[in-house]
Design a protein around this motif. Structure first.
Motif, PDB file in Angstrom:
ATOM      1  N   ASN A  47       8.903  35.914  39.396  1.00  0.00           N
ATOM      2  CA  ASN A  47       9.860  35.079  38.660  1.00  0.00           C
ATOM      3  C   ASN A  47      11.279  35.612  38.827  1.00  0.00           C
ATOM      4  OD1 ASN A  47      11.046  33.353  36.690  1.00  0.00           O
ATOM      5  ND2 ASN A  47      10.706  34.900  35.101  1.00  0.00           N
ATOM      6  N   THR A  48      12.183  34.777  39.209  1.00  0.00           N
ATOM      7  CA  THR A  48      13.617  34.985  39.396  1.00  0.00           C
ATOM      8  C   THR A  48      13.959  35.461  40.802  1.00  0.00           C
ATOM      9  OG1 THR A  48      13.934  37.328  38.743  1.00  0.00           O
ATOM     10  CG2 THR A  48      13.873  35.661  36.967  1.00  0.00           C
ATOM     11  N   LYS A  49      15.125  35.018  41.232  1.00  0.00           N
ATOM     12  CA  LYS A  49      15.648  35.397  42.543  1.00  0.00           C
ATOM     13  C   LYS A  49      15.782  36.914  42.645  1.00  0.00           C
ATOM     14  CE  LYS A  49      19.920  35.030  45.254  1.00  0.00           C
ATOM     15  NZ  LYS A  49      21.288  34.464  45.296  1.00  0.00           N
ATOM     16  N   VAL A  67      11.191  30.190  39.001  1.00  0.00           N
ATOM     17  CA  VAL A  67      12.243  30.569  38.058  1.00  0.00           C
ATOM     18  C   VAL A  67      11.911  29.901  36.733  1.00  0.00           C
ATOM     19  CG1 VAL A  67      14.678  30.444  37.447  1.00  0.00           C
ATOM     20  CG2 VAL A  67      14.022  30.824  39.833  1.00  0.00           C
ATOM     21  N   LYS A  68      11.709  30.712  35.719  1.00  0.00           N
ATOM     22  CA  LYS A  68      11.418  30.189  34.386  1.00  0.00           C
ATOM     23  C   LYS A  68      12.728  30.020  33.618  1.00  0.00           C
ATOM     24  CE  LYS A  68       6.772  32.187  33.937  1.00  0.00           C
ATOM     25  NZ  LYS A  68       5.912  33.167  33.215  1.00  0.00           N
ATOM     26  N   ARG A  69      12.971  28.797  33.173  1.00  0.00           N
ATOM     27  CA  ARG A  69      14.192  28.523  32.433  1.00  0.00           C
ATOM     28  C   ARG A  69      13.942  27.365  31.481  1.00  0.00           C
ATOM     29  NH1 ARG A  69      18.157  28.469  36.603  1.00  0.00           N
ATOM     30  NH2 ARG A  69      18.398  30.709  36.238  1.00  0.00           N
ATOM     31  N   THR A  79      10.524  26.327  37.352  1.00  0.00           N
ATOM     32  CA  THR A  79      11.267  25.698  38.448  1.00  0.00           C
ATOM     33  C   THR A  79      11.493  24.221  38.129  1.00  0.00           C
ATOM     34  OG1 THR A  79       9.991  27.197  39.881  1.00  0.00           O
ATOM     35  CG2 THR A  79      11.467  25.631  40.959  1.00  0.00           C
ATOM     36  N   LYS A  83      18.455  23.305  40.619  1.00  0.00           N
ATOM     37  CA  LYS A  83      19.185  24.571  40.417  1.00  0.00           C
ATOM     38  C   LYS A  83      18.250  25.758  40.666  1.00  0.00           C
ATOM     39  CE  LYS A  83      21.322  27.328  36.711  1.00  0.00           C
ATOM     40  NZ  LYS A  83      22.480  27.841  37.447  1.00  0.00           N
ATOM     41  N   GLU A  84      17.062  25.699  40.071  1.00  0.00           N
ATOM     42  CA  GLU A  84      16.084  26.776  40.270  1.00  0.00           C
ATOM     43  C   GLU A  84      15.567  26.783  41.710  1.00  0.00           C
ATOM     44  OE1 GLU A  84      16.983  26.128  36.409  1.00  0.00           O
ATOM     45  OE2 GLU A  84      15.782  24.613  37.435  1.00  0.00           O
ATOM     46  N   GLU A  87      17.978  28.620  43.911  1.00  0.00           N
ATOM     47  CA  GLU A  87      17.871  30.065  43.729  1.00  0.00           C
ATOM     48  C   GLU A  87      16.687  30.629  44.507  1.00  0.00           C
ATOM     49  OE1 GLU A  87      17.785  30.778  39.503  1.00  0.00           O
ATOM     50  OE2 GLU A  87      19.652  29.667  39.182  1.00  0.00           O
TER      51      GLU A  87
END
Length: 229
Positions: A47-49, A67-69, A79, A83-84, A87
Motif C-alpha cells: 500500500n502506497t507509492k 493506495v488506500k484513501r 485505489t 489519482k491513486e 501514484e
C-alpha cells in the motif's frame, strides 16, 4: 499485443501497515518484503507509492500495488480514483489492484478506471478486489487480469461472511464463473488453508496478517488462551 503475465503462481505476501499500526514505515515494509522473499514468496502486495518504491529496492518480486484513501460519501477506499492509479503507475508496480465492488464510487466508474489504466500503463496488469460472485463476473467482463476475493466480508452487504465458510463455497463459485485468474485473499491464516485453496485451483494466494502483522498474531494467541480458560 498480449500482456506479459506478471505474477507467478504461488504465495503473495501482503506487507502493509496503516498509520495507527506499530510497524508503519516504508523501511519496515521493505524488510518484511525481504523476509517474505527469502521465505519463498513469489510476489508482494503493498500500500502506497512510498512503500512500493522502498520494497522494490529490497526484492526483485512483482508487486501488487494499492493506495488506500478515504473519500467522503463513498465506502470505496482501495485505489478509488485515477489519482491513486497515477501514484501506482509512478511506483513501478507490476499489478494495480482496485476496489471492483458495486459500492458508490467517489469519481470515475470502474470501467473508466480500467480504460484509464490500459491507456496510461498498457504493460501493467489489473486486479479486481471483489466481495460477491456478481462483482467477480462483472470484473471478468471488464477485462481484469486477476479477480481477488479481497473484500469478502468488508462490504456492508457481505459483512459477517468469510472466505472459508461452508468449505470455501464462495471461492469455488468464483472459480467456476470467471475466466480471469482467481486470487484467494482474505482470512487465509494457516498453511493448511493455503494448501486447501491452492488445491481448489486458484492462481495464487495473498496472505497478509497471518505473516506480517505481529499485533494481530499475538491477539489470536492471547484470545485462544482466554477461550480455553
Amino acid at each position: 499485443m498480449e500482456r506479459v503475465v506478471m505474477l507467478p503462481q504461488g504465495l503473495v505476501v501482503s506487507c502493509q501497515a496503516l498509520p495507527d499500526e506499530p510497524l508503519h514505515s516504508s523501511f519496515i515494509m521493505s524488510k518484511l518484503a525481504l523476509a517474505a522473499y527469502e521465505g519463498g514468496a513469489v510476489g508482494i502486495r503493498a500500500n502506497t507509492k512510498e512503500d512500493i518504491e522502498a520494497i522494490k529496492t529490497e526484492v526483485p518480486l512483482p508487486v501488487i500495488g494499492i493506495v488506500k484513501r478515504d473519500y467522503e460519501g463513498s465506502d470505496v477506499f482501495i485505489t478509488a480514483t485515477s489519482k491513486e492509479v497515477d501514484e501506482l503507475i509512478e511506483s513501478g508496480c507490476e499489478v494495480i489492484a482496485l476496489d471492483a465492488t458495486k459500492q458508490k464510487r467517489p469519481k470515475e466508474t470502474l470501467e473508466e478506471l480500467v480504460t484509464y489504466i490500459r491507456k496510461h500503463a498498457p504493460n501493467v496488469e489489473i486486479m479486481a478486489d471483489i466481495s460477491t460472485v456478481e462483482e467477480a463476473v462483472n470484473a471478468d467482463k471488464l477485462g481484469f487480469d486477476y479477480v481477488g476475493t479481497t473484500l469478502r466480508g468488508y462490504t456492508s452487504y457481505t459483512k459477517g461472511h468469510i472466505l472459508f465458510e461452508d468449505d470455501f463455497a464462495f471461492l469455488k463459485e468464483v472459480l467456476d464463473k470467471v475466466n480471469a485468474k482467481v486470487i484467494a485473499e482474505g482470512n487465509v491464516i494457516t498453511p493448511e488453508m493455503y494448501q486447501t485453496v491452492s488445491n481448489l485451483g486458484v492462481y495464487c494466494t495473498v496472505v497478509g496478517g497471518a505473516i506480517t502483522r505481529p499485533k494481530q498474531i499475538t491477539e489470536r494467541f492471547v484470545q485462544a488462551a482466554k477461550d480455553q480458560s
